[in-house]
Design a protein around this motif. Structure first.
Motif, PDB file in Angstrom:
ATOM      1  N   ALA A  38      30.712  99.035   3.241  1.00 12.14           N
ATOM      2  CA  ALA A  38      30.632  97.579   3.353  1.00 12.14           C
ATOM      3  C   ALA A  38      32.019  96.951   3.247  1.00 12.14           C
ATOM      4  CB  ALA A  38      29.698  97.008   2.287  1.00 12.14           C
ATOM      5  N   ASP A 184      34.338  86.783  -7.885  1.00 12.24           N
ATOM      6  CA  ASP A 184      33.576  85.705  -7.256  1.00 12.24           C
ATOM      7  C   ASP A 184      32.272  86.218  -6.668  1.00 12.24           C
ATOM      8  OD1 ASP A 184      35.698  83.520  -7.340  1.00 12.24           O
ATOM      9  OD2 ASP A 184      36.767  85.164  -6.343  1.00 12.24           O
ATOM     10  N   LEU A 185      32.306  87.437  -6.147  1.00 18.10           N
ATOM     11  CA  LEU A 185      31.140  87.996  -5.473  1.00 18.10           C
ATOM     12  C   LEU A 185      30.976  89.438  -5.924  1.00 18.10           C
ATOM     13  CD1 LEU A 185      30.288  87.596  -1.712  1.00 18.10           C
ATOM     14  CD2 LEU A 185      30.108  89.816  -2.820  1.00 18.10           C
ATOM     15  N   VAL A 186      29.800  89.758  -6.408  1.00 17.56           N
ATOM     16  CA  VAL A 186      29.538  91.109  -6.894  1.00 17.56           C
ATOM     17  C   VAL A 186      28.230  91.597  -6.281  1.00 17.56           C
ATOM     18  CG1 VAL A 186      29.136  92.576  -8.912  1.00 17.56           C
ATOM     19  CG2 VAL A 186      30.684  90.605  -9.083  1.00 17.56           C
ATOM     20  N   THR A 187      28.274  92.744  -5.648  1.00 14.37           N
ATOM     21  CA  THR A 187      27.053  93.347  -5.126  1.00 14.37           C
ATOM     22  C   THR A 187      26.873  94.704  -5.770  1.00 14.37           C
ATOM     23  OG1 THR A 187      27.354  92.236  -2.988  1.00 14.37           O
ATOM     24  CG2 THR A 187      25.784  94.047  -3.054  1.00 14.37           C
ATOM     25  N   ASP A 188      25.666  94.945  -6.240  1.00 17.51           N
ATOM     26  CA  ASP A 188      25.327  96.238  -6.811  1.00 17.51           C
ATOM     27  C   ASP A 188      24.509  97.014  -5.789  1.00 17.51           C
ATOM     28  OD1 ASP A 188      24.976  97.702  -9.713  1.00 17.51           O
ATOM     29  OD2 ASP A 188      23.263  98.038  -8.401  1.00 17.51           O
ATOM     30  N   SER A 190      22.175  99.772  -5.091  1.00 17.50           N
ATOM     31  CA  SER A 190      21.262 100.626  -5.849  1.00 17.50           C
ATOM     32  C   SER A 190      20.712 101.707  -4.941  1.00 17.50           C
ATOM     33  CB  SER A 190      20.090  99.799  -6.382  1.00 17.50           C
ATOM     34  OG  SER A 190      20.551  98.642  -7.035  1.00 17.50           O
ATOM     35  N   VAL A 192      17.877 103.740  -3.705  1.00 22.52           N
ATOM     36  CA  VAL A 192      16.427 103.830  -3.709  1.00 22.52           C
ATOM     37  C   VAL A 192      16.022 105.254  -3.369  1.00 22.52           C
ATOM     38  CG1 VAL A 192      14.311 103.005  -2.608  1.00 22.52           C
ATOM     39  CG2 VAL A 192      16.177 101.400  -3.087  1.00 22.52           C
ATOM     40  N   LYS A 193      16.736 105.825  -2.420  1.00 23.39           N
ATOM     41  CA  LYS A 193      16.392 107.159  -1.949  1.00 23.39           C
ATOM     42  C   LYS A 193      17.619 107.737  -1.261  1.00 23.39           C
ATOM     43  CE  LYS A 193      12.399 107.478   0.312  1.00 23.39           C
ATOM     44  NZ  LYS A 193      11.513 107.410   1.508  1.00 23.39           N
TER      45      LYS A 193
ATOM     46  N   GLY B  32      21.254  91.225  -1.578  1.00 18.20           N
ATOM     47  CA  GLY B  32      22.697  91.123  -1.764  1.00 18.20           C
ATOM     48  C   GLY B  32      23.443  91.253  -0.455  1.00 18.20           C
ATOM     49  N   LYS B  33      24.764  91.106  -0.557  1.00 14.70           N
ATOM     50  CA  LYS B  33      25.644  91.242   0.599  1.00 14.70           C
ATOM     51  C   LYS B  33      25.847  92.719   0.918  1.00 14.70           C
ATOM     52  CE  LYS B  33      28.608  88.594   1.695  1.00 14.70           C
ATOM     53  NZ  LYS B  33      28.770  87.836   2.938  1.00 14.70           N
ATOM     54  N   GLY B  34      26.283  92.992   2.139  1.00 19.07           N
ATOM     55  CA  GLY B  34      26.757  94.326   2.461  1.00 19.07           C
ATOM     56  C   GLY B  34      25.793  95.186   3.258  1.00 19.07           C
ATOM     57  N   ARG B 173      16.710  92.164   4.823  1.00 17.20           N
ATOM     58  CA  ARG B 173      15.910  91.979   3.605  1.00 17.20           C
ATOM     59  C   ARG B 173      14.472  92.404   3.864  1.00 17.20           C
ATOM     60  NH1 ARG B 173      17.193  86.183   0.718  1.00 17.20           N
ATOM     61  NH2 ARG B 173      19.440  86.187   1.065  1.00 17.20           N
ATOM     62  N   VAL B 186      17.713 105.164   1.520  1.00 17.36           N
ATOM     63  CA  VAL B 186      17.449 103.735   1.347  1.00 17.36           C
ATOM     64  C   VAL B 186      18.383 103.199   0.280  1.00 17.36           C
ATOM     65  CG1 VAL B 186      15.742 101.983   0.747  1.00 17.36           C
ATOM     66  CG2 VAL B 186      15.015 104.065   1.943  1.00 17.36           C
ATOM     67  N   THR B 187      19.121 102.169   0.621  1.00 21.27           N
ATOM     68  CA  THR B 187      19.960 101.508  -0.379  1.00 21.27           C
ATOM     69  C   THR B 187      19.525 100.060  -0.499  1.00 21.27           C
ATOM     70  OG1 THR B 187      21.848 102.922   0.208  1.00 21.27           O
ATOM     71  CG2 THR B 187      22.322 100.951  -1.075  1.00 21.27           C
ATOM     72  N   ASP B 188      19.387  99.629  -1.737  1.00 17.10           N
ATOM     73  CA  ASP B 188      19.038  98.239  -2.012  1.00 17.10           C
ATOM     74  C   ASP B 188      20.293  97.527  -2.477  1.00 17.10           C
ATOM     75  OD1 ASP B 188      16.464  96.356  -2.754  1.00 17.10           O
ATOM     76  OD2 ASP B 188      18.171  96.027  -4.083  1.00 17.10           O
ATOM     77  N   MET B 189      20.744  96.544  -1.695  1.00 16.87           N
ATOM     78  CA  MET B 189      21.916  95.775  -2.077  1.00 16.87           C
ATOM     79  C   MET B 189      21.449  94.596  -2.932  1.00 16.87           C
ATOM     80  SD  MET B 189      22.862  97.670   0.590  1.00 16.87           S
ATOM     81  CE  MET B 189      24.315  98.378   1.398  1.00 16.87           C
ATOM     82  N   SER B 190      21.792  94.648  -4.218  1.00 15.20           N
ATOM     83  CA  SER B 190      21.367  93.598  -5.141  1.00 15.20           C
ATOM     84  C   SER B 190      22.484  92.597  -5.334  1.00 15.20           C
ATOM     85  CB  SER B 190      21.015  94.197  -6.499  1.00 15.20           C
ATOM     86  OG  SER B 190      20.173  95.299  -6.358  1.00 15.20           O
ATOM     87  N   LYS B 191      22.112  91.346  -5.349  1.00  9.79           N
ATOM     88  CA  LYS B 191      23.107  90.315  -5.605  1.00  9.79           C
ATOM     89  C   LYS B 191      23.329  90.185  -7.094  1.00  9.79           C
ATOM     90  CE  LYS B 191      22.111  85.922  -5.530  1.00  9.79           C
ATOM     91  NZ  LYS B 191      21.824  84.528  -5.137  1.00  9.79           N
ATOM     92  N   VAL B 192      24.540  90.453  -7.530  1.00 12.66           N
ATOM     93  CA  VAL B 192      24.875  90.212  -8.932  1.00 12.66           C
ATOM     94  C   VAL B 192      25.447  88.798  -9.055  1.00 12.66           C
ATOM     95  CG1 VAL B 192      26.325  90.934 -10.860  1.00 12.66           C
ATOM     96  CG2 VAL B 192      25.261  92.648  -9.384  1.00 12.66           C
ATOM     97  N   LYS B 193      26.275  88.452  -8.083  1.00  6.54           N
ATOM     98  CA  LYS B 193      26.951  87.163  -8.140  1.00  6.54           C
ATOM     99  C   LYS B 193      27.402  86.808  -6.732  1.00  6.54           C
ATOM    100  CE  LYS B 193      30.085  86.739 -11.486  1.00  6.54           C
ATOM    101  NZ  LYS B 193      31.429  86.846 -12.107  1.00  6.54           N
ATOM    102  N   HIS B 194      27.253  85.580  -6.333  1.00  7.86           N
ATOM    103  CA  HIS B 194      27.685  85.164  -5.005  1.00  7.86           C
ATOM    104  C   HIS B 194      28.356  83.798  -5.093  1.00  7.86           C
ATOM    105  CE1 HIS B 194      27.712  84.065  -0.804  1.00  7.86           C
ATOM    106  NE2 HIS B 194      27.491  85.330  -0.520  1.00  7.86           N
TER     107      HIS B 194
END
Lengths: 208, 208
Positions: A38, A184-188, A190, A192-193, B32-34, B173, B186-194
């Motif tokens: 990304a 300013d922007l944080v994406t985690d 995760s 899933v598989k 999330g982004k990405g 999404r 499978v990756t889940d992009m979670s928004k921590v901060k935007h």
């Protein structure tokens, strides 16, 4: 896919334009895939804007991410978008003629890598001060921070005080809380598989 | 950053090499982004392998992701890596001379978009059957699935039966559970901060 409408309008005395053009610190963390990819995808946008891009790759192996590196080198040399400088820690940073800490047989390779990582950070500080780039991709930079090789408080301080309009994206698992707090922007990302969970090894074109 | 060691070795009768080269279906989902940027970052690796790449962009606006599009077009035309075909739903797919469903004044634009999305999927089916590409980027394809415009069961069936060694990455999404269940990665992009949470609007070079 934000639709462009902020959920709140801050009382910070800035115009929308000033706020829009505020330089960002972005963090891609988590144990899933896509943190670096990304970041390099973001570099495509920066390239398309004609921005000078500096990539600092905090990885041991010089062979990692050769796909992204080759692509960004071709783009940077195409004359159609921005420029790309690609710096790799792997065999020693390109601006250092001789590695200051040589890995003698039996030397603690972590010490060597810690020293190399700090050299990378010192160059980033110089480039930020000189406003060399418009986008900095600090790939896997969360690791030397997490391992304590580089002081997080200093990084946050330098980023906070950086001049001009310089965007910075930092990738890697275990981004320190202090950095996440500041960014300013944080994406985690995760997991899933992942195919490796099903016994599949990495393959070319996908993992590198 | 998987280190290449699978956590289990499956009893599937395949050699490591066969398993390694198994074509993948990858899903980038979450709020999330990405999601897309990581998919386009993956395309850089595929390009570097010399693979033909097909991008199918399931978005309304033809202006979205113009940075990634320009970059991949320059790469595809460079003669140094793989080829890139970039298909956009925005103004109607390029292989369709005339949009079969015209948006008359007052027509339900969702019907138009649903028809366009299905046309995109029909072309993907043809390309998968013909093995046109080695990597398919189905950008924002999770939306028409989530909205029921395209039948998820059919998509999974077509992907399961696809011939040869064709990798597919799907972004968006709300990826349907049936697709997540079927996918290899499978990756889940979670928004921590935007930044938009802090009232900042999108900016060039970052959001597009």
């Amino acid at each position: 896919m934000p639709q462009g409408q902020p959920s709140v309008v801050p009382d910070d005395g800035l115009t929308t334009r000033q706020r829009r053009n505020r330089p960002l610190v972005m963090v891609h963390t988590g144990i899933g895939k896509g943190k670096s990819t990304a970041a390099f995808g973001l570099a495509l946008r920066a390239w398309n804007q004609g921005w000078p891009i500096g990539v600092f790759q905090f990885v041991k192996s010089a062979k990692w991410k050769v796909g992204e590196e080759n692509a960004l080198r071709v783009l940077g040399a195409s004359g159609e978008g921005g420029t790309v400088d690609w710096h790799k820690m792997g065999e020693g940073w390109s601006w250092i003629q001789r590695a200051p800490v040589e890995a003698a047989d039996g030397a603690d390779s972590n010490l060597v890598n810690a020293a190399k990582a700090r050299e990378g950070w010192e160059q980033i500080k110089r480039d930020l001060a000189a406003q060399t780039y418009r986008l900095y991709v600090l790939d896997e930079f969360a690791y030397p921070l997490h391992w304590g090789w580089i002081d997080v408080a200093e990084v946050v301080s330098v980023l906070r005080e950086r001049p001009g309009n310089q965007h910075v994206v930092i990738t890697g698992r275990n981004a320190p809380a202090e950095l996440v707090e500041f960014a300013d922007l944080v994406t985690d990302m995760s997991k899933v598989k992942h195919p490796m969970d099903a016994g599949q090894k990495g393959q070319r074109g996908i993992e590198w």
